[in-house]
Design a protein around this motif. Structure first.
Motif, PDB file in Angstrom:
ATOM      1  N   LYS A  27       0.585  -1.129  -0.084  1.00 37.09           N
ATOM      2  CA  LYS A  27      -0.019   0.138   0.091  1.00 37.09           C
ATOM      3  C   LYS A  27       0.956   1.483   0.010  1.00 37.09           C
ATOM      4  N   LEU A  28       1.876   1.248   0.758  1.00 37.21           N
ATOM      5  CA  LEU A  28       2.860   2.512   0.958  1.00 37.21           C
ATOM      6  C   LEU A  28       3.608   2.672  -0.347  1.00 37.21           C
ATOM      7  N   LEU A  29       4.291   1.373  -0.907  1.00 41.69           N
ATOM      8  CA  LEU A  29       4.941   1.607  -2.159  1.00 41.69           C
ATOM      9  C   LEU A  29       3.944   2.116  -3.264  1.00 41.69           C
ATOM     10  N   ASP A  30       2.609   1.715  -3.375  1.00 42.96           N
ATOM     11  CA  ASP A  30       1.826   2.402  -4.321  1.00 42.96           C
ATOM     12  C   ASP A  30       1.525   3.665  -4.130  1.00 42.96           C
ATOM     13  N   GLU A  31       1.553   4.090  -3.010  1.00 43.71           N
ATOM     14  CA  GLU A  31       1.255   5.588  -2.538  1.00 43.71           C
ATOM     15  C   GLU A  31       2.410   6.372  -2.869  1.00 43.71           C
ATOM     16  N   TYR A  32       3.575   5.709  -3.030  1.00 39.72           N
ATOM     17  CA  TYR A  32       4.856   6.504  -2.984  1.00 39.72           C
ATOM     18  C   TYR A  32       5.555   6.288  -4.192  1.00 39.72           C
ATOM     19  N   GLY A  33       4.926   5.539  -5.306  1.00 43.49           N
ATOM     20  CA  GLY A  33       5.330   5.508  -6.877  1.00 43.49           C
ATOM     21  C   GLY A  33       6.309   4.407  -6.830  1.00 43.49           C
ATOM     22  N   PHE A  34       6.493   3.549  -6.161  1.00 45.82           N
ATOM     23  CA  PHE A  34       7.596   2.279  -6.267  1.00 45.82           C
ATOM     24  C   PHE A  34       7.260   1.275  -7.108  1.00 45.82           C
ATOM     25  N   SER A  35       8.060   0.969  -8.181  1.00 45.45           N
ATOM     26  CA  SER A  35       7.836  -0.275  -8.785  1.00 45.45           C
ATOM     27  C   SER A  35       8.403  -1.435  -7.976  1.00 45.45           C
ATOM     28  N   TYR A  36       7.547  -2.484  -8.072  1.00 50.03           N
ATOM     29  CA  TYR A  36       7.727  -3.566  -7.338  1.00 50.03           C
ATOM     30  C   TYR A  36       7.128  -4.972  -7.805  1.00 50.03           C
ATOM     31  N   LYS A  37       7.607  -6.253  -7.267  1.00 49.49           N
ATOM     32  CA  LYS A  37       7.070  -7.296  -7.660  1.00 49.49           C
ATOM     33  C   LYS A  37       7.276  -8.354  -6.392  1.00 49.49           C
ATOM     34  N   ILE A  38       6.061  -8.934  -6.275  1.00 49.29           N
ATOM     35  CA  ILE A  38       5.787 -10.101  -5.161  1.00 49.29           C
ATOM     36  C   ILE A  38       6.003 -11.312  -5.548  1.00 49.29           C
ATOM     37  N   TYR A  39       7.026 -11.943  -5.261  1.00 46.79           N
ATOM     38  CA  TYR A  39       7.302 -13.249  -5.829  1.00 46.79           C
ATOM     39  C   TYR A  39       6.758 -14.353  -4.724  1.00 46.79           C
ATOM     40  N   ALA A  40       6.285 -15.319  -5.522  1.00 47.84           N
ATOM     41  CA  ALA A  40       5.681 -16.517  -4.978  1.00 47.84           C
ATOM     42  C   ALA A  40       4.262 -16.165  -4.438  1.00 47.84           C
ATOM     43  N   GLN A  41       3.451 -15.267  -4.859  1.00 45.04           N
ATOM     44  CA  GLN A  41       2.600 -14.704  -4.321  1.00 45.04           C
ATOM     45  C   GLN A  41       1.466 -15.666  -4.272  1.00 45.04           C
ATOM     46  N   SER A  42       0.515 -15.797  -3.285  1.00 44.80           N
ATOM     47  CA  SER A  42      -0.686 -16.811  -3.188  1.00 44.80           C
ATOM     48  C   SER A  42      -0.098 -18.153  -3.498  1.00 44.80           C
ATOM     49  N   VAL A  43       0.898 -18.338  -3.414  1.00 46.75           N
ATOM     50  CA  VAL A  43       1.524 -19.756  -3.359  1.00 46.75           C
ATOM     51  C   VAL A  43       1.539 -20.482  -1.775  1.00 46.75           C
ATOM     52  N   PRO A  44       1.138 -21.502  -1.835  1.00 43.76           N
ATOM     53  CA  PRO A  44       1.051 -22.171  -0.380  1.00 43.76           C
ATOM     54  C   PRO A  44       2.596 -22.217   0.203  1.00 43.76           C
ATOM     55  N   LEU A  45       3.035 -22.123   1.516  1.00 43.76           N
ATOM     56  CA  LEU A  45       4.328 -22.060   1.829  1.00 43.76           C
ATOM     57  C   LEU A  45       4.962 -23.376   1.363  1.00 43.76           C
ATOM     58  N   GLY A  46       4.621 -24.663   1.443  1.00 41.29           N
ATOM     59  CA  GLY A  46       5.151 -25.826   1.305  1.00 41.29           C
ATOM     60  C   GLY A  46       5.537 -25.737  -0.418  1.00 41.29           C
ATOM     61  N   LEU A  47       4.922 -24.982  -1.100  1.00 34.63           N
ATOM     62  CA  LEU A  47       5.245 -25.153  -2.548  1.00 34.63           C
ATOM     63  C   LEU A  47       5.976 -23.696  -3.221  1.00 34.63           C
ATOM     64  N   LYS A  48       6.454 -22.970  -2.189  1.00 36.19           N
ATOM     65  CA  LYS A  48       6.944 -21.935  -2.564  1.00 36.19           C
ATOM     66  C   LYS A  48       8.505 -22.143  -2.982  1.00 36.19           C
ATOM     67  N   PRO A  49       9.179 -23.283  -2.471  1.00 39.15           N
ATOM     68  CA  PRO A  49      10.732 -23.703  -2.965  1.00 39.15           C
ATOM     69  C   PRO A  49      10.681 -24.102  -4.441  1.00 39.15           C
ATOM     70  N   ARG A  50       9.501 -24.793  -4.840  1.00 37.88           N
ATOM     71  CA  ARG A  50       9.596 -25.300  -6.201  1.00 37.88           C
ATOM     72  C   ARG A  50       9.479 -24.018  -7.109  1.00 37.88           C
ATOM     73  N   VAL A  51       8.607 -22.996  -6.598  1.00 32.95           N
ATOM     74  CA  VAL A  51       8.586 -21.796  -7.543  1.00 32.95           C
ATOM     75  C   VAL A  51      10.045 -21.049  -7.698  1.00 32.95           C
ATOM     76  N   TYR A  52      10.704 -21.084  -6.704  1.00 30.39           N
ATOM     77  CA  TYR A  52      12.286 -20.427  -6.603  1.00 30.39           C
ATOM     78  C   TYR A  52      13.176 -21.394  -7.534  1.00 30.39           C
ATOM     79  N   GLU A  53      12.850 -22.935  -7.510  1.00 32.22           N
ATOM     80  CA  GLU A  53      13.834 -23.606  -8.161  1.00 32.22           C
ATOM     81  C   GLU A  53      13.678 -23.317  -9.885  1.00 32.22           C
ATOM     82  N   GLU A  54      12.623 -22.908 -10.306  1.00 28.21           N
ATOM     83  CA  GLU A  54      12.145 -22.741 -11.446  1.00 28.21           C
ATOM     84  C   GLU A  54      12.949 -21.177 -11.782  1.00 28.21           C
ATOM     85  N   LEU A  55      12.920 -20.355 -10.806  1.00 31.77           N
ATOM     86  CA  LEU A  55      13.352 -19.018 -11.137  1.00 31.77           C
ATOM     87  C   LEU A  55      14.983 -19.458 -11.060  1.00 31.77           C
ATOM     88  N   ILE A  56      15.457 -20.144 -10.240  1.00 31.04           N
ATOM     89  CA  ILE A  56      17.064 -20.266 -10.362  1.00 31.04           C
ATOM     90  C   ILE A  56      17.262 -20.923 -11.658  1.00 31.04           C
TER      91      ILE A  56
END
Length: 351
Positions: free
Chosen positions: A114-143
């Motif tokens: 909310k603050l980043l939007d308010e102050y005009g920052f560009s950003y990206k949320i990684y593995a958003q809405s991915v269950p905790l147990g599956l997050k490592p798999r997302v990062y394996e693909e990114l790696i």
């Protein structure tokens, strides 16, 4: 734009003071482990920070930290808002607004976004809405994607290094280029590989033809030195530079052919062998030019001018010293110590 990575801290921690990226890593921190591995693959350690609600700390990856208490209760909305404001203040201190990578849970990302939007920052949320147990798999693909980028970059660098090694397009430079190619042939495409095989074949041909040419040259020099009137023939052939030039004046050629039939036949044989060497050098030059184009066909670069594979002969081909009758151009270590007239080889005239 500068990129800043903000990473969640972990409850599993080291007992002794350790740099942060090792302090928060371990067998129970699979998600954080993969985040750290991903950021290391991107070479972002110096612009990555762990976020800890304990004393609202923003911790550089390579800062040494000591073990601190684990917060067992859920953070209040006020605590989340307070920490988000602290992070915003940290980001606003940069001269230019950075791009923010968020590798965190919702406790941090929701109020911070909310603050980043308010102050005009560009950003990206990684593995958003991915269950905790599956997050490592997302990062394996990114790696894996990041490693593919590194491999592609190395291939490109390898191509450019090879292009530079092809700059002067001489047989000696060709040999160096082939050696460089053979250090890592797997990264090159089929057409480039087959062209290098062709180049290797002509390097071998050039070597063998040069050896035959030197042998023919030595035999001619021996015959020339053995003839009592050898200097007369020497004066004649010094006026020409090619085999075809022998026949420019037919009556003159016939006179020398009658008087020096054996010697002239050996000279003609030597010039034929020399022409084979020159042809191999031009072929090497052509293949190296083609290789440069293959390596650069997807990218236009400016390079230094290519040197010619051969240079014009401006001095007499033969030299003689009447007082000693010893050639200035005798090849070293050829086992011919009786030669008094010598001629430069094609290798001495062709770059």
């Amino acid at each position: 734009m500068k990129r800043i990575a903000l990473v969640t801290s972990s409850k599993a921690r080291k007992e002794k003071p350790t740099v942060a990226k090792k302090f928060y890593s371990g067998s129970y921190n699979r998600w954080v482990n993969k985040v750290i591995e991903y950021l290391e693959a991107k070479s972002m350690e110096d612009s990555s920070f762990f976020l800890s609600f304990h004393q609202e700390r923003i911790i550089p990856f390579n800062e040494v930290i000591e073990k601190y208490p684990v917060h067992k209760k859920t953070h209040t909305a006020a605590a989340k808002r307070s920490f988000a404001l602290k992070i915003l203040d940290f980001l606003l201190r940069f001269k230019e607004k950075p791009f923010v990578e968020l590798h965190t849970g919702k406790d941090i990302s929701v109020p911070l976004v909310k603050l980043l939007d308010e102050y005009g920052f560009s950003y990206k949320i990684y593995a958003q809405s991915v269950p905790l147990g599956l997050k490592p798999r997302v990062y394996e693909e990114l790696i894996e994607k990041e490693q593919q980028k590194h491999r592609a970059k190395e291939i490109k660098r390898g191509h450019l290094r090879l292009v530079h090694s092809l700059e002067y397009q001489t047989p000696a430079q060709a040999k160096l280029a082939v050696e460089q190619f053979e250090n890592n042939p797997a990264i090159y495409e089929g057409e480039i590989e087959s062209t290098f095989e062709e180049l290797k074949a002509y390097i071998n041909k050039h070597y063998n033809r040069s050896k035959d040419m030197r042998k023919a040259r030595n035999e001619f020099e021996k015959a020339l030195n053995a003839h009592p009137d050898g200097e007369e023939l020497l004066e004649f052939i010094n006026k020409i530079s090619t085999l075809q030039g022998l026949y420019a004046d037919i009556p003159e050629y016939e006179y020398f052919n009658r008087k020096f039939s054996k010697e002239l036949a050996k000279y003609e044989y030597y010039k034929i062998k020399e022409s084979y060497v020159v042809r191999a050098e031009y072929r090497i030059h052509e293949i190296m030019s083609r290789l440069s184009i293959l390596l650069l066909k997807k990218k236009t670069l400016r390079t230094k001018p290519v040197m010619k594979a051969s240079a014009k002969q401006t001095k007499p081909l033969f030299k003689s010293k009447k007082t000693t009758k010893v050639s200035e151009n005798i090849l070293e270590n050829e086992g011919n110590t009786t030669v008094k007239y010598g001629i430069p080889s094609a290798g001495e005239r062709v770059s």
